[in-house]
Motif scaffolding. Structure first.
Motif, PDB file in Angstrom:
ATOM      1  N   LEU A   1     -18.633  -4.384  40.798  1.00 32.66           N
ATOM      2  CA  LEU A   1     -20.019  -4.398  41.636  1.00 32.66           C
ATOM      3  C   LEU A   1     -21.258  -5.144  40.928  1.00 32.66           C
ATOM      4  O   LEU A   1     -21.450  -6.102  41.706  1.00 32.66           O
ATOM      5  N   LEU A   2     -21.105  -5.033  39.823  1.00 34.78           N
ATOM      6  CA  LEU A   2     -21.968  -5.982  38.982  1.00 34.78           C
ATOM      7  C   LEU A   2     -21.582  -7.611  39.118  1.00 34.78           C
ATOM      8  O   LEU A   2     -22.419  -8.463  39.336  1.00 34.78           O
ATOM      9  N   ALA A   3     -20.259  -7.770  39.137  1.00 34.36           N
ATOM     10  CA  ALA A   3     -19.916  -9.326  38.985  1.00 34.36           C
ATOM     11  C   ALA A   3     -20.208  -9.811  40.419  1.00 34.36           C
ATOM     12  O   ALA A   3     -20.458 -10.908  40.589  1.00 34.36           O
ATOM     13  N   ASP A   4     -20.076  -9.101  41.440  1.00 31.00           N
ATOM     14  CA  ASP A   4     -20.123  -9.742  42.742  1.00 31.00           C
ATOM     15  C   ASP A   4     -21.675  -9.588  43.229  1.00 31.00           C
ATOM     16  O   ASP A   4     -22.014 -10.672  44.007  1.00 31.00           O
ATOM     17  N   ARG A   5     -22.477  -8.595  42.991  1.00 29.27           N
ATOM     18  CA  ARG A   5     -23.914  -8.647  43.561  1.00 29.27           C
ATOM     19  C   ARG A   5     -24.898  -9.202  42.617  1.00 29.27           C
ATOM     20  O   ARG A   5     -26.241  -9.397  43.002  1.00 29.27           O
ATOM     21  N   HIS A   6     -25.041  -9.259  41.184  1.00 26.47           N
ATOM     22  CA  HIS A   6     -25.791 -10.037  40.576  1.00 26.47           C
ATOM     23  C   HIS A   6     -27.018  -9.415  40.665  1.00 26.47           C
ATOM     24  O   HIS A   6     -27.983  -9.926  40.815  1.00 26.47           O
ATOM     25  N   PHE A   7     -27.175  -8.012  40.030  1.00 29.83           N
ATOM     26  CA  PHE A   7     -28.360  -7.316  40.208  1.00 29.83           C
ATOM     27  C   PHE A   7     -29.457  -7.870  39.103  1.00 29.83           C
ATOM     28  O   PHE A   7     -28.908  -8.438  37.995  1.00 29.83           O
ATOM     29  N   ASP A   8     -30.556  -7.864  39.238  1.00 35.14           N
ATOM     30  CA  ASP A   8     -31.628  -8.260  38.458  1.00 35.14           C
ATOM     31  C   ASP A   8     -31.836  -7.126  37.411  1.00 35.14           C
ATOM     32  O   ASP A   8     -32.371  -7.146  36.223  1.00 35.14           O
ATOM     33  N   ILE A   9     -31.803  -5.803  37.947  1.00 33.85           N
ATOM     34  CA  ILE A   9     -32.063  -4.555  37.183  1.00 33.85           C
ATOM     35  C   ILE A   9     -30.943  -3.632  37.520  1.00 33.85           C
ATOM     36  O   ILE A   9     -30.419  -3.291  38.435  1.00 33.85           O
ATOM     37  N   VAL A  10     -30.587  -2.911  36.473  1.00 39.66           N
ATOM     38  CA  VAL A  10     -29.684  -1.800  36.416  1.00 39.66           C
ATOM     39  C   VAL A  10     -30.692  -0.577  35.815  1.00 39.66           C
ATOM     40  O   VAL A  10     -30.980  -0.553  34.685  1.00 39.66           O
ATOM     41  N   HIS A  11     -30.957   0.360  36.695  1.00 43.74           N
ATOM     42  CA  HIS A  11     -31.777   1.492  36.319  1.00 43.74           C
ATOM     43  C   HIS A  11     -30.716   2.678  36.425  1.00 43.74           C
ATOM     44  O   HIS A  11     -30.660   3.374  37.441  1.00 43.74           O
ATOM     45  N   VAL A  12     -30.295   3.293  34.970  1.00 49.33           N
ATOM     46  CA  VAL A  12     -29.569   4.549  34.981  1.00 49.33           C
ATOM     47  C   VAL A  12     -30.282   5.540  34.577  1.00 49.33           C
ATOM     48  O   VAL A  12     -30.830   5.817  33.507  1.00 49.33           O
ATOM     49  N   CYS A  13     -30.334   6.788  35.477  1.00 52.78           N
ATOM     50  CA  CYS A  13     -30.772   7.995  35.254  1.00 52.78           C
ATOM     51  C   CYS A  13     -29.819   8.959  34.486  1.00 52.78           C
ATOM     52  O   CYS A  13     -28.696   8.762  34.896  1.00 52.78           O
ATOM     53  N   CYS A  14     -30.196   9.439  33.326  1.00 49.87           N
ATOM     54  CA  CYS A  14     -28.996   9.864  32.415  1.00 49.87           C
ATOM     55  C   CYS A  14     -29.634  10.691  31.668  1.00 49.87           C
ATOM     56  O   CYS A  14     -31.039  11.299  31.371  1.00 49.87           O
ATOM     57  N   ASN A  15     -28.741  11.703  30.775  1.00 51.16           N
ATOM     58  CA  ASN A  15     -29.335  12.702  29.930  1.00 51.16           C
ATOM     59  C   ASN A  15     -28.593  12.640  28.472  1.00 51.16           C
ATOM     60  O   ASN A  15     -28.563  13.329  27.700  1.00 51.16           O
TER      61      ASN A  15
END
Length: 362
Positions: A72-86
């Motif tokens: 997914l990251l290789a194909d879409r080339h996102f500017d932002i990855v925003h991970v909600c986590c604990n």
């Protein structure tokens, strides 16, 4: 600009609220949902203007999940990855984003505890090295995940008007729930999992019911522990007094029917529901393990988790005394707005942070 996150049950309402209130011009927002996510949840998120991408379940099929995530990251080339986590377990998503030269990599702390502390500790160096921006739903949640590193608090804001108390909705929803004028409704909203501590909740209500059999308990939510909770309610002799309402899409309206909320969670980041209940003018008794950041009004009373059901019941009765629902709701909405819990302002803040962060990270 594009952004990518991970959809989990606990943050669905936040996603819907924040992006539903945001000006999405110039943004293409996507989120990950795991296989098996219920269609109505996906529809709710998509209605907020967010694309939903289905991937294998992270826990049930980790190998397939990470393989598809990398693609997914290789194909879409996102500017932002925003991970909600604990926890630092999010290192896997963030490190891959770093490898793919995603410019802005956000870790957004949503809790003050996790169930895999050893793994989180071991992954923490990779996690911290992979993050460009640190957000948290509250100060305690930020300190839990980031320690002394700087972070930005993005309040879990609400549509204040949607949660304000309505006498008309109270009458209608109480009729729907079969409540007579003399019956007192206690409530809880949350998934049926270990964190929410439904066993303690039932023990507290059993004491309240023993004191006054005209009291009722309404449980909103779903989850794998529901059968166990139903069994315990029966064992405590509460079959006729406890109602399991499942997942509801009309929670703001339903709150009007309640008279007091009981929230004995083992831990929370910044529980949205406690804010919602105060906006509705509802008295709340919650565990001392929960951050007091969410107690923005005198409507909230905290009790130690280890305290007896008698002590919890006493606190619930005290916090209910002398309340005026209309004025309490109005005052709470004013306090919430002044404290920055207006979802429109929060959405504008997040949008600004996205654009500033991408520009800064170059």
């Amino acid at each position: 600009m594009s952004t990518n996150g991970i959809l989990k049950d606990g943050i669905t309402s936040w996603l819907v609220s924040i992006f539903g209130a945001m000006n999405l011009e110039g943004l293409e927002v996507s989120t990950i949902a795991f296989e098996g996510t219920k269609p109505r949840i996906i529809e709710e998120v998509e209605a907020a203007g967010v694309e939903v991408i289905i991937l294998p379940h992270r826990q049930r099929n980790a190998k397939a999940y990470y393989r598809e995530y990398k693609h997914l990251l290789a194909d879409r080339h996102f500017d932002i990855v925003h991970v909600c986590c604990n926890s630092a377990m999010a290192a896997f998503e963030l490190a891959e984003a770093r490898k793919r030269v995603v410019r802005m990599r956000i870790a957004h702390s949503r809790n003050t505890m996790c169930s895999h502390r050893v793994a989180s500790f071991l992954l923490n160096p990779l996690f911290q090295a992979s993050v460009t921006d640190r957000y948290a739903c509250g100060i305690d949640a930020g300190k839990w995940l980031f320690g002394n590193r700087p972070f930005t608090v993005i309040p879990n804001g609400k549509d204040l008007a949607a949660y304000a108390f309505s006498p008309e909705d109270r009458e209608a929803s109480r009729i729907e729930l079969g409540l007579s004028e003399g019956e007192v409704a206690f409530g809880h909203v949350g998934g049926f999992n270990a964190q929410k501590n439904h066993g303690k909740l039932l023990e507290v209500f059993a004491e309240l019911y023993r004191r006054n059999p005209s009291r009722r308990l309404f449980l909103v939510g779903e989850g794998h522990l529901m059968p166990e909770v139903e069994e315990k309610a029966g064992a405590l002799g509460l079959d006729g007094a406890v109602r399991f309402l499942g997942r509801r899409d009309d929670v703001p309206r339903l709150l009007n029917a309640m008279d007091c909320m009981v929230f004995p969670s083992l831990y929370e980041g910044f529980p949205n529901v406690v804010l919602e209940w105060q906006l509705n003018g509802l008295p709340v008794v919650m565990s001392g393990a929960i951050t007091d950041e969410c107690a923005i009004t005198p409507l909230v009373s905290q009790v130690a988790l280890a305290a007896s059901p008698v002590a919890w019941a006493d606190a619930a009765e005290r916090v209910m005394e002398g309340r005026n629902r209309v004025s309490d709701s109005c005052a709470s909405c004013e306090v919430a707005k002044a404290a920055g819990y207006d979802i429109k302002e929060n959405a504008a803040m997040l949008r600004r942070l996205y654009f500033e962060g991408v520009e800064r990270c170059g």
